[in-house]
Design a protein around this motif. Sequence first.
Motif, PDB file in Angstrom:
ATOM      1  N   ARG A 187       0.833  -1.206   0.000  1.00 40.55           N
ATOM      2  CA  ARG A 187       0.000   0.000   0.000  1.00 40.55           C
ATOM      3  C   ARG A 187       0.873   1.263   0.000  1.00 40.55           C
ATOM      4  N   ASP A 188       2.016   1.197   0.679  1.00 41.51           N
ATOM      5  CA  ASP A 188       2.929   2.347   0.691  1.00 41.51           C
ATOM      6  C   ASP A 188       3.662   2.483  -0.637  1.00 41.51           C
ATOM      7  N   VAL A 189       3.913   1.347  -1.304  1.00 41.13           N
ATOM      8  CA  VAL A 189       4.525   1.398  -2.637  1.00 41.13           C
ATOM      9  C   VAL A 189       3.625   2.175  -3.597  1.00 41.13           C
ATOM     10  N   ALA A 190       2.297   2.025  -3.410  1.00 41.19           N
ATOM     11  CA  ALA A 190       1.344   2.686  -4.303  1.00 41.19           C
ATOM     12  C   ALA A 190       1.434   4.207  -4.243  1.00 41.19           C
ATOM     13  N   SER A 191       1.997   4.742  -3.170  1.00 42.98           N
ATOM     14  CA  SER A 191       2.095   6.195  -3.037  1.00 42.98           C
ATOM     15  C   SER A 191       3.369   6.755  -3.657  1.00 42.98           C
ATOM     16  N   LEU A 192       4.262   5.878  -4.117  1.00 43.17           N
ATOM     17  CA  LEU A 192       5.539   6.316  -4.674  1.00 43.17           C
ATOM     18  C   LEU A 192       5.475   6.387  -6.194  1.00 43.17           C
ATOM     19  N   PRO A 193       6.133   7.366  -6.805  1.00 45.86           N
ATOM     20  CA  PRO A 193       6.178   7.415  -8.278  1.00 45.86           C
ATOM     21  C   PRO A 193       7.003   6.250  -8.811  1.00 45.86           C
ATOM     22  N   LEU A 194       6.423   5.488  -9.707  1.00 41.41           N
ATOM     23  CA  LEU A 194       7.077   4.284 -10.212  1.00 41.41           C
ATOM     24  C   LEU A 194       7.499   4.444 -11.673  1.00 41.41           C
ATOM     25  N   VAL A 195       8.669   3.934 -11.977  1.00 38.86           N
ATOM     26  CA  VAL A 195       9.117   3.756 -13.360  1.00 38.86           C
ATOM     27  C   VAL A 195       8.875   2.286 -13.668  1.00 38.86           C
ATOM     28  N   ILE A 196       7.955   2.015 -14.570  1.00 40.82           N
ATOM     29  CA  ILE A 196       7.427   0.647 -14.704  1.00 40.82           C
ATOM     30  C   ILE A 196       7.151   0.348 -16.173  1.00 40.82           C
ATOM     31  N   PRO A 197       7.238  -0.914 -16.582  1.00 39.41           N
ATOM     32  CA  PRO A 197       6.948  -1.251 -17.986  1.00 39.41           C
ATOM     33  C   PRO A 197       5.478  -1.018 -18.325  1.00 39.41           C
ATOM     34  N   SER A 198       5.209  -0.868 -19.612  1.00 38.34           N
ATOM     35  CA  SER A 198       3.830  -0.702 -20.074  1.00 38.34           C
ATOM     36  C   SER A 198       3.138  -2.062 -20.130  1.00 38.34           C
ATOM     37  N   ARG A 199       1.801  -2.036 -20.119  1.00 34.14           N
ATOM     38  CA  ARG A 199       1.045  -3.274 -20.268  1.00 34.14           C
ATOM     39  C   ARG A 199       1.309  -3.838 -21.671  1.00 34.14           C
ATOM     40  N   PRO A 200       1.316  -5.186 -21.835  1.00 34.29           N
ATOM     41  CA  PRO A 200       0.940  -6.210 -20.855  1.00 34.29           C
ATOM     42  C   PRO A 200       2.140  -6.877 -20.200  1.00 34.29           C
ATOM     43  N   ASN A 201       3.168  -6.132 -19.859  1.00 33.93           N
ATOM     44  CA  ASN A 201       4.305  -6.705 -19.154  1.00 33.93           C
ATOM     45  C   ASN A 201       3.839  -7.465 -17.915  1.00 33.93           C
ATOM     46  N   ILE A 214      -6.058  -4.792  -2.809  1.00 30.00           N
ATOM     47  CA  ILE A 214      -6.073  -4.101  -1.512  1.00 30.00           C
ATOM     48  C   ILE A 214      -6.649  -2.685  -1.654  1.00 30.00           C
ATOM     49  N   GLY A 215      -7.294  -2.436  -2.792  1.00 30.72           N
ATOM     50  CA  GLY A 215      -8.018  -1.184  -2.959  1.00 30.72           C
ATOM     51  C   GLY A 215      -7.186   0.029  -3.300  1.00 30.72           C
ATOM     52  N   CYS A 216      -6.053  -0.152  -4.006  1.00 30.42           N
ATOM     53  CA  CYS A 216      -5.265   1.005  -4.428  1.00 30.42           C
ATOM     54  C   CYS A 216      -4.733   0.765  -5.840  1.00 30.42           C
ATOM     55  N   ARG A 217      -4.028   1.717  -6.363  1.00 32.56           N
ATOM     56  CA  ARG A 217      -3.488   1.612  -7.716  1.00 32.56           C
ATOM     57  C   ARG A 217      -2.115   2.276  -7.760  1.00 32.56           C
ATOM     58  N   PRO A 218      -1.247   1.854  -8.687  1.00 33.91           N
ATOM     59  CA  PRO A 218       0.108   2.413  -8.717  1.00 33.91           C
ATOM     60  C   PRO A 218       0.122   3.853  -9.210  1.00 33.91           C
ATOM     61  N   GLY A 237      16.960   9.518 -10.556  1.00 33.15           N
ATOM     62  CA  GLY A 237      16.019  10.131  -9.634  1.00 33.15           C
ATOM     63  C   GLY A 237      14.607  10.291 -10.165  1.00 33.15           C
ATOM     64  N   ALA A 238      14.285   9.566 -11.246  1.00 36.41           N
ATOM     65  CA  ALA A 238      12.953   9.717 -11.841  1.00 36.41           C
ATOM     66  C   ALA A 238      11.860   9.015 -11.044  1.00 36.41           C
ATOM     67  N   GLY A 239      12.218   8.092 -10.175  1.00 35.95           N
ATOM     68  CA  GLY A 239      11.225   7.357  -9.401  1.00 35.95           C
ATOM     69  C   GLY A 239      11.792   6.048  -8.904  1.00 35.95           C
ATOM     70  N   SER A 240      10.914   5.193  -8.428  1.00 35.30           N
ATOM     71  CA  SER A 240      11.297   3.871  -7.943  1.00 35.30           C
ATOM     72  C   SER A 240      10.840   2.819  -8.952  1.00 35.30           C
ATOM     73  N   ALA A 241      11.292   1.581  -8.764  1.00 31.36           N
ATOM     74  CA  ALA A 241      10.904   0.491  -9.660  1.00 31.36           C
ATOM     75  C   ALA A 241      10.570  -0.746  -8.838  1.00 31.36           C
ATOM     76  N   VAL A 242       9.840  -1.661  -9.451  1.00 31.68           N
ATOM     77  CA  VAL A 242       9.556  -2.962  -8.843  1.00 31.68           C
ATOM     78  C   VAL A 242      10.180  -4.017  -9.746  1.00 31.68           C
ATOM     79  N   LEU A 243      11.237  -4.661  -9.245  1.00 34.23           N
ATOM     80  CA  LEU A 243      11.992  -5.610 -10.047  1.00 34.23           C
ATOM     81  C   LEU A 243      12.467  -6.771  -9.174  1.00 34.23           C
ATOM     82  N   SER A 244      12.979  -7.804  -9.831  1.00 29.74           N
ATOM     83  CA  SER A 244      13.539  -8.937  -9.101  1.00 29.74           C
ATOM     84  C   SER A 244      14.960  -8.622  -8.642  1.00 29.74           C
ATOM     85  N   ARG A 245      15.442  -9.402  -7.696  1.00 32.12           N
ATOM     86  CA  ARG A 245      16.809  -9.238  -7.200  1.00 32.12           C
ATOM     87  C   ARG A 245      17.820  -9.421  -8.331  1.00 32.12           C
ATOM     88  N   HIS A 246      17.560 -10.402  -9.208  1.00 32.62           N
ATOM     89  CA  HIS A 246      18.492 -10.686 -10.292  1.00 32.62           C
ATOM     90  C   HIS A 246      18.598  -9.522 -11.272  1.00 32.62           C
TER      91      HIS A 246
END
Length: 305
Positions: A187-201, A214-218, A237-246
């Motif tokens: 839920r806290d991740v949802a409040s951060l600006p994300l740099v993320i791939p486009s759908r349908p990644n 959980i009732g929120c959106r990125p 510094g453009a934002g955060s990302a959600v990625l794997s450790r590898h």
Amino acid sequence: MDLKQLEYFVRVAEMGSFTRAAVALEVAQPALSRQVRLLEVELRQSLLTRNGRGAVPTEAGKLLLAHGRGILHQVQRAREELGRVRGSLAGRVAVGMPPSLARLLTVPLTRAFRQQMPDATISISEGLSVAMQESLVNGRLDIAVLYNAQSSPEIETSPLQDEDLFLVQLRLTGLYEEPAPGPIALRDVASLPLVIPSRPNAIRMQVESEMANIGCRPKIALEIDGVSAILDLVADGAGSAVLSRHAVANSVRPSVYTMRAIHEPLLRTRVSLATSALRPSTLTQHATLQLIRQTAETVMRLGKP
């Protein structure tokens, strides 16, 4: 019936286009069209309906497509069996992987492949999971390593490994060393600006789905397709990302980033091996599947080649 003509017809029918099939087969399109036409003349049947959007099999074409796949598979098996008489497997295997896993697995997999199957060849390409699933169906790929593979009657999948996803951020530096950041709730991740791939990644779709539960959106700052570009933007510094450790560990500058575990709920993605359900696997492909599994179990556990 000429086997080359049959192979050309099958590839055009699977890919739905003379242009795409010519590229995949590495032949000139006029030569490809001529060979398919000669096959139609020999069989006295129209096999493909040509239109502005490509080529679609006729009823006769669908029947020949089903037989053709089996015939070409048997020919490949015969070549492999003859290769085994010489003491080795032969043939070509086309493998597709997501970019983050390709950087991790390509070198050790290629090394092991050459050692175990010196008379065979392997081709490894990078792509998004959705595009690779389409390539499995149309025959451009024999094996694909996919994130969150969707069930389909055309694709057979088996789990390879589950990977936790992390919030990736720029590491703060100063006079004093910053303490390691702790876990963060989704839920806290949802409040951060994300740099993320486009759908349908696959990861993008999973992030949106889990947040919706959980009732929120990125909060999307930028849509970028490409792990390297995403990490470069995080470093800028453009934002955060959600990625794997590898994905982070195999980047150019892994020390630039911090990774925070995501919980409530835990964000985890499944890595699967996929093959086409429309074409039986050859012996070389079976051996390659086992080799990918062995390589991944070793390398992904260690996090480095």
